[in-house]
Design a protein around this motif. Structure first.
Motif, PDB file in Angstrom:
ATOM      1  N   GLY A 183     -29.328 -17.314  87.371  1.00  0.00           N
ATOM      2  CA  GLY A 183     -30.565 -16.584  87.110  1.00  0.00           C
ATOM      3  C   GLY A 183     -31.812 -17.349  87.536  1.00  0.00           C
ATOM      4  N   LEU A 184     -31.651 -18.616  87.883  1.00  0.00           N
ATOM      5  CA  LEU A 184     -32.805 -19.424  88.305  1.00  0.00           C
ATOM      6  C   LEU A 184     -32.949 -19.485  89.822  1.00  0.00           C
ATOM      7  CD1 LEU A 184     -32.286 -22.538  85.942  1.00  0.00           C
ATOM      8  CD2 LEU A 184     -33.720 -20.519  85.526  1.00  0.00           C
ATOM      9  N   VAL A 185     -31.967 -18.915  90.508  1.00  0.00           N
ATOM     10  CA  VAL A 185     -31.928 -19.056  91.970  1.00  0.00           C
ATOM     11  C   VAL A 185     -32.743 -17.940  92.635  1.00  0.00           C
ATOM     12  CG1 VAL A 185     -30.345 -18.983  93.936  1.00  0.00           C
ATOM     13  CG2 VAL A 185     -29.693 -20.203  91.873  1.00  0.00           C
ATOM     14  N   PRO A 186     -33.623 -18.288  93.575  1.00  0.00           N
ATOM     15  CA  PRO A 186     -34.392 -17.250  94.273  1.00  0.00           C
ATOM     16  C   PRO A 186     -33.472 -16.256  94.990  1.00  0.00           C
ATOM     17  CG  PRO A 186     -35.161 -19.464  94.867  1.00  0.00           C
ATOM     18  CD  PRO A 186     -33.931 -19.641  94.040  1.00  0.00           C
ATOM     19  N   ALA A 187     -33.995 -15.036  95.189  1.00  0.00           N
ATOM     20  CA  ALA A 187     -33.171 -13.947  95.728  1.00  0.00           C
ATOM     21  C   ALA A 187     -32.623 -14.256  97.120  1.00  0.00           C
ATOM     22  CB  ALA A 187     -33.983 -12.659  95.759  1.00  0.00           C
ATOM     23  N   ASP A 188     -33.316 -15.110  97.878  1.00  0.00           N
ATOM     24  CA  ASP A 188     -32.847 -15.371  99.245  1.00  0.00           C
ATOM     25  C   ASP A 188     -31.817 -16.498  99.311  1.00  0.00           C
ATOM     26  OD1 ASP A 188     -34.599 -17.347  98.593  1.00  0.00           O
ATOM     27  OD2 ASP A 188     -35.614 -17.405 100.533  1.00  0.00           O
ATOM     28  N   ILE A 189     -31.371 -16.967  98.159  1.00  0.00           N
ATOM     29  CA  ILE A 189     -30.301 -17.979  98.148  1.00  0.00           C
ATOM     30  C   ILE A 189     -29.064 -17.353  97.502  1.00  0.00           C
ATOM     31  CG2 ILE A 189     -29.560 -20.199  97.171  1.00  0.00           C
ATOM     32  CD1 ILE A 189     -32.344 -21.226  97.545  1.00  0.00           C
ATOM     33  N   THR A 190     -27.935 -17.465  98.199  1.00  0.00           N
ATOM     34  CA  THR A 190     -26.689 -16.915  97.669  1.00  0.00           C
ATOM     35  C   THR A 190     -26.069 -17.924  96.706  1.00  0.00           C
ATOM     36  OG1 THR A 190     -26.374 -15.876  99.814  1.00  0.00           O
ATOM     37  CG2 THR A 190     -24.460 -15.954  98.362  1.00  0.00           C
ATOM     38  N   PHE A 191     -25.646 -17.426  95.556  1.00  0.00           N
ATOM     39  CA  PHE A 191     -25.059 -18.302  94.540  1.00  0.00           C
ATOM     40  C   PHE A 191     -23.692 -17.732  94.166  1.00  0.00           C
ATOM     41  CE2 PHE A 191     -24.419 -19.928  90.241  1.00  0.00           C
ATOM     42  CZ  PHE A 191     -24.961 -21.200  90.280  1.00  0.00           C
ATOM     43  N   ASN A 192     -22.640 -18.438  94.562  1.00  0.00           N
ATOM     44  CA  ASN A 192     -21.275 -17.977  94.265  1.00  0.00           C
ATOM     45  C   ASN A 192     -20.628 -18.869  93.234  1.00  0.00           C
ATOM     46  OD1 ASN A 192     -21.068 -15.886  96.276  1.00  0.00           O
ATOM     47  ND2 ASN A 192     -21.017 -17.531  97.803  1.00  0.00           N
ATOM     48  N   ILE A 193     -20.064 -18.256  92.213  1.00  0.00           N
ATOM     49  CA  ILE A 193     -19.292 -19.049  91.243  1.00  0.00           C
ATOM     50  C   ILE A 193     -17.822 -18.978  91.648  1.00  0.00           C
ATOM     51  CG2 ILE A 193     -18.636 -19.342  88.832  1.00  0.00           C
ATOM     52  CD1 ILE A 193     -21.351 -18.231  88.015  1.00  0.00           C
ATOM     53  N   TYR A 194     -17.270 -20.128  91.965  1.00  0.00           N
ATOM     54  CA  TYR A 194     -15.879 -20.231  92.423  1.00  0.00           C
ATOM     55  C   TYR A 194     -14.953 -19.868  91.260  1.00  0.00           C
ATOM     56  CZ  TYR A 194     -11.660 -22.614  94.174  1.00  0.00           C
ATOM     57  OH  TYR A 194     -10.397 -22.923  94.585  1.00  0.00           O
ATOM     58  N   ASP A 195     -13.975 -18.990  91.537  1.00  0.00           N
ATOM     59  CA  ASP A 195     -13.124 -18.552  90.420  1.00  0.00           C
ATOM     60  C   ASP A 195     -11.625 -18.758  90.713  1.00  0.00           C
ATOM     61  OD1 ASP A 195     -12.686 -16.641  92.313  1.00  0.00           O
ATOM     62  OD2 ASP A 195     -13.284 -14.925  91.082  1.00  0.00           O
ATOM     63  N   GLU A 196     -11.330 -19.687  91.630  1.00  0.00           N
ATOM     64  CA  GLU A 196      -9.915 -19.900  91.963  1.00  0.00           C
ATOM     65  C   GLU A 196      -9.433 -21.299  91.596  1.00  0.00           C
ATOM     66  OE1 GLU A 196      -8.829 -18.788  95.929  1.00  0.00           O
ATOM     67  OE2 GLU A 196      -9.043 -16.661  95.466  1.00  0.00           O
ATOM     68  N   LEU A 197     -10.174 -21.973  90.733  1.00  0.00           N
ATOM     69  CA  LEU A 197      -9.762 -23.357  90.423  1.00  0.00           C
ATOM     70  C   LEU A 197      -8.324 -23.406  89.886  1.00  0.00           C
ATOM     71  CD1 LEU A 197     -10.564 -26.345  90.291  1.00  0.00           C
ATOM     72  CD2 LEU A 197     -11.407 -25.944  87.964  1.00  0.00           C
ATOM     73  N   ALA A 198      -7.964 -22.418  89.073  1.00  0.00           N
ATOM     74  CA  ALA A 198      -6.620 -22.426  88.471  1.00  0.00           C
ATOM     75  C   ALA A 198      -5.527 -22.225  89.523  1.00  0.00           C
ATOM     76  CB  ALA A 198      -6.527 -21.336  87.406  1.00  0.00           C
ATOM     77  N   LEU A 199      -5.901 -21.710  90.697  1.00  0.00           N
ATOM     78  CA  LEU A 199      -4.889 -21.435  91.740  1.00  0.00           C
ATOM     79  C   LEU A 199      -4.603 -22.637  92.626  1.00  0.00           C
ATOM     80  CD1 LEU A 199      -5.987 -17.882  92.993  1.00  0.00           C
ATOM     81  CD2 LEU A 199      -4.466 -18.505  91.104  1.00  0.00           C
ATOM     82  N   ILE A 200      -5.404 -23.683  92.497  1.00  0.00           N
ATOM     83  CA  ILE A 200      -5.193 -24.855  93.367  1.00  0.00           C
ATOM     84  C   ILE A 200      -3.922 -25.591  92.911  1.00  0.00           C
ATOM     85  CG2 ILE A 200      -6.170 -27.058  94.148  1.00  0.00           C
ATOM     86  CD1 ILE A 200      -7.780 -24.737  95.200  1.00  0.00           C
ATOM     87  N   PRO A 201      -2.957 -25.760  93.808  1.00  0.00           N
ATOM     88  CA  PRO A 201      -1.713 -26.422  93.401  1.00  0.00           C
ATOM     89  C   PRO A 201      -1.910 -27.927  93.225  1.00  0.00           C
ATOM     90  CG  PRO A 201      -1.653 -25.889  95.737  1.00  0.00           C
ATOM     91  CD  PRO A 201      -2.938 -25.325  95.207  1.00  0.00           C
ATOM     92  N   PRO A 202      -0.943 -28.586  92.569  1.00  0.00           N
ATOM     93  CA  PRO A 202      -1.052 -30.041  92.418  1.00  0.00           C
ATOM     94  C   PRO A 202      -1.180 -30.710  93.784  1.00  0.00           C
ATOM     95  CG  PRO A 202       0.795 -29.196  91.161  1.00  0.00           C
ATOM     96  CD  PRO A 202       0.292 -28.053  91.987  1.00  0.00           C
TER      97      PRO A 202
END
Ligand SMILES: Cc1cc2nc3c(=O)[nH]c(=O)nc-3n(C[C@H](O)[C@H](O)[C@H](O)COP(=O)(O)O)c2cc1C
Length: 188
Positions: A34-53
């Motif tokens: 919510g603090l990021v200006p509209a012209d900056i893309t902010f992605n929250i990574y949601d695949e951490l649990a899928l990374i294998p050992p």
């Protein structure tokens, strides 16, 4: 031409070191979005649990798919934010595991990084991550690191940050971080 360069969008990939549903660290990332200006893309990574050992034997031209996607995402991103708790005086295992997969690919070399450790105490994980990010040659931005202790007492049950000082500190981190990455992009 110069105008095109200056208008080039920046993008940030944000990673929470906690896999917990309702995680305080996830809530902090949502607050930052919510603090990021509209012209900056902010992605929250949601695949951490899928990374294998991490397995150096699989770290070749065709690594596991989730690792390929992670590397692609971070290569495209202009900057990365890590927001993490501490477990057992250390970095959460799955976050460290993810970082281990990034060593050989040089994905984080010179990548601007902000580091927030939000935990009960968190000093060990914070210090350890700074070492690891240094080993990866990432560019941890001065003024864009923050350790938030007693995080659970600084949020309400819906994940809203209730502590004014914490909000101000997060705003300051994002101000410095965004100014830095925007400046770097203009100079590209
Ligand atoms: C197994 C476990 C170990 C923990 N160890 C530590 C620790 O060593 N230091 C610390 O500051 N907090 C520790 N905590 C507390 C977490 O930092 C706290 O639960 C935090 O809110 C977790 O982040 P999250 O809300 O984003 O999931 C531990 C929590 C768990 C579940």
């Amino acid at each position: 031409m110069e105008q095109d360069i200056q208008n080039q969008n920046n993008s940030i990939t944000a990673i929470s070191g906690s896999l917990r549903s309702g995680s305080s660290n996830h809530h902090i990332l949502k607050y930052l979005s919510g603090l990021v200006p509209a012209d900056i893309t902010f992605n929250i990574y949601d695949e951490l649990a899928l990374i294998p050992p991490f397995d150096p034997g699989l770290d070749n031209d065709t690594p596991p798919e989730a690792v390929t996607r992670l590397r692609g995402l971070l290569t495209t991103a202009d900057a990365m934010i890590i927001c993490t708790p501490e477990y057992a005086f250390g970095v959460p295992g799955q976050l460290k595991n993810m970082l281990d997969w990034l060593v050989s690919s040089s994905t984080l070399v010179e990548k601007p990084v902000a580091l927030i450790t939000a935990s009960l105490g968190g000093e060990h994980a914070h210090a350890s991550l700074l070492l690891t990010l240094g080993a990866l040659n990432s560019n941890v931005i001065d003024g864009a690191t923050l350790r938030i202790s007693f995080i659970r007492s600084k949020m309400d049950s819906s994940g809203n940050i209730t502590d004014e000082e914490t909000k101000q500190n997060l705003k300051q981190v994002m101000k410095v971080f965004i100014e830095t990455i925007t400046g770097l992009n203009v100079k590209k």
